[in-house]
Each structure stands twice: as C-alpha cells, then as structure tokens.
Write a protein that holds these residues in place. Structure first.
Motif, PDB file in Angstrom:
ATOM      1  N   UNK A  64      33.858  47.438  38.415  1.00  0.00           N
ATOM      2  CA  UNK A  64      34.443  46.097  38.442  1.00  0.00           C
ATOM      3  C   UNK A  64      35.941  46.181  38.651  1.00  0.00           C
ATOM      4  N   UNK A  65      36.443  45.404  39.608  1.00  0.00           N
ATOM      5  CA  UNK A  65      37.868  45.328  39.889  1.00  0.00           C
ATOM      6  C   UNK A  65      38.394  44.016  39.317  1.00  0.00           C
ATOM      7  N   UNK A  66      39.445  44.115  38.520  1.00  0.00           N
ATOM      8  CA  UNK A  66      39.994  42.933  37.857  1.00  0.00           C
ATOM      9  C   UNK A  66      41.409  42.631  38.320  1.00  0.00           C
ATOM     10  N   UNK A  67      41.687  41.363  38.475  1.00  0.00           N
ATOM     11  CA  UNK A  67      43.029  40.876  38.780  1.00  0.00           C
ATOM     12  C   UNK A  67      43.686  40.452  37.459  1.00  0.00           C
ATOM     13  N   UNK A  68      45.004  40.310  37.444  1.00  0.00           N
ATOM     14  CA  UNK A  68      45.690  39.939  36.201  1.00  0.00           C
ATOM     15  C   UNK A  68      45.155  38.648  35.568  1.00  0.00           C
ATOM     16  N   UNK A  69      44.744  37.697  36.372  1.00  0.00           N
ATOM     17  CA  UNK A  69      44.286  36.413  35.834  1.00  0.00           C
ATOM     18  C   UNK A  69      42.831  36.445  35.360  1.00  0.00           C
ATOM     19  N   UNK A  70      42.098  37.509  35.633  1.00  0.00           N
ATOM     20  CA  UNK A  70      40.699  37.608  35.207  1.00  0.00           C
ATOM     21  C   UNK A  70      40.601  37.796  33.697  1.00  0.00           C
ATOM     22  N   UNK A  71      39.459  37.436  33.146  1.00  0.00           N
ATOM     23  CA  UNK A  71      39.193  37.627  31.718  1.00  0.00           C
ATOM     24  C   UNK A  71      38.690  39.061  31.523  1.00  0.00           C
ATOM     25  N   UNK A  72      39.599  39.950  31.181  1.00  0.00           N
ATOM     26  CA  UNK A  72      39.275  41.378  31.053  1.00  0.00           C
ATOM     27  C   UNK A  72      38.255  41.633  29.947  1.00  0.00           C
TER      28      UNK A  72
END
Length: 155
Positions: free
Chosen positions: A114-122
């Motif tokens: 999974x690739x996450x961006x800063x605004x994603x809910x980690x």
C-alpha cells in the motif's frame, strides 16, 4: 484489532554501539542533528544539535531474499525508545509511506503493498492491511526514500 508499532530494538542498537559499527560494518559515527532527521530508535524527529548517528539497517535478523537494508538515523547514545507502541508514530503520520506487508512464511505479500500520501489515513490503512488473513506483519517505509520506518504487527 490491537496493533503494535515497533522501533529498532534497543538490544540491536546497543550491540552496534558496543561494536563501533552497524551490522553491515559501517562505522558508528557521531553526527550533530540539524533537526529534521527522523529517528528510528524512538520514532520522533531529532532536536537541533542532538547527537545522532546515520547507520545502515535492515529489520531482518537472519538472511532472507526479502532483506532490504538502508540508511536510518538513530540516537548516537542509548535513548528511551518508543513507548507508545499502540499508536502510529506521530512524526510519520503525514508523510508519504509504503506499507510493505509479509505473509506468515516471511514472503512479501505483494497483493497488499500500500502506498500512502500525507493526507491518507495511515492508521486505517495499517488496520486494513493487517486485517488480511494472509498478512502476518508489515514494514512501514518512507514513500519518498524507501528507508525503513518501523515494524507493525498485531498484538
């Protein structure tokens, strides 16, 4: 689901400090922090002028074809580590990240990377990945540099 976030184990770091080099033979060398460096020993950002070291680290403790090693910052001397093991480390919450999952045999679970961006809910993403029956644990890594952040597994 109870989740545990684990920094680099203090015992491994102490063995490296005592040896004077990291596990790959690079000299354990004092650096003075500029204040932006993410520390993998206590999962926080370094303070300006703090004594740190840049080491090569792999979360694997024995040979594995999945072994990845790379540069990480740690305190030069022992610290208190990361105490809030049930909380996603705040310093990494708003970064680009890669959740790199592994199955119960230790092989990469490619279908769940999974690739996450800063605004994603980690935190939600971690729960979603660990909730897959074929995922045993994951390595959270920098989505920019690819370096290791911390280990994540169910409690």
């Amino acid at each position: 689901m109870e989740i545990r976030y684990t920094a680099i184990p203090a015992e491994r770091l102490e063995a490296m400090r005592s040896a004077g080099h990291d596990e790959l033979g690079n000299k354990w060398q004092l650096r003075v922090a500029e204040g932006w460096e993410p520390l993998r020993c206590c999962l926080r950002k370094a303070d300006v002028d703090e004594d740190i070291a840049l080491i090569c680290y792999t979360p694997w403790e024995s040979p594995s074809p999945w072994m990845e090693a790379g540069p990480v910052f740690v305190h030069h001397d022992a610290c208190d580590g990361y105490a809030e093991i049930d909380r996603y480390p705040a310093v990494f919450l708003n970064n680009k990240a890669i959740l790199n999952p592994f199955d119960h045999s230790g092989a990469r679970a490619y279908d769940h990377i999974t690739f996450l961006e800063p605004e994603d809910d980690h935190e939600q993403a971690v729960g979603d990945v660990l909730g897959q029956p074929d995922v045993a644990y994951l390595h959270a890594r920098s989505g920019t540099a690819g370096c290791f952040h911390f280990l994540v597994r169910q409690a």
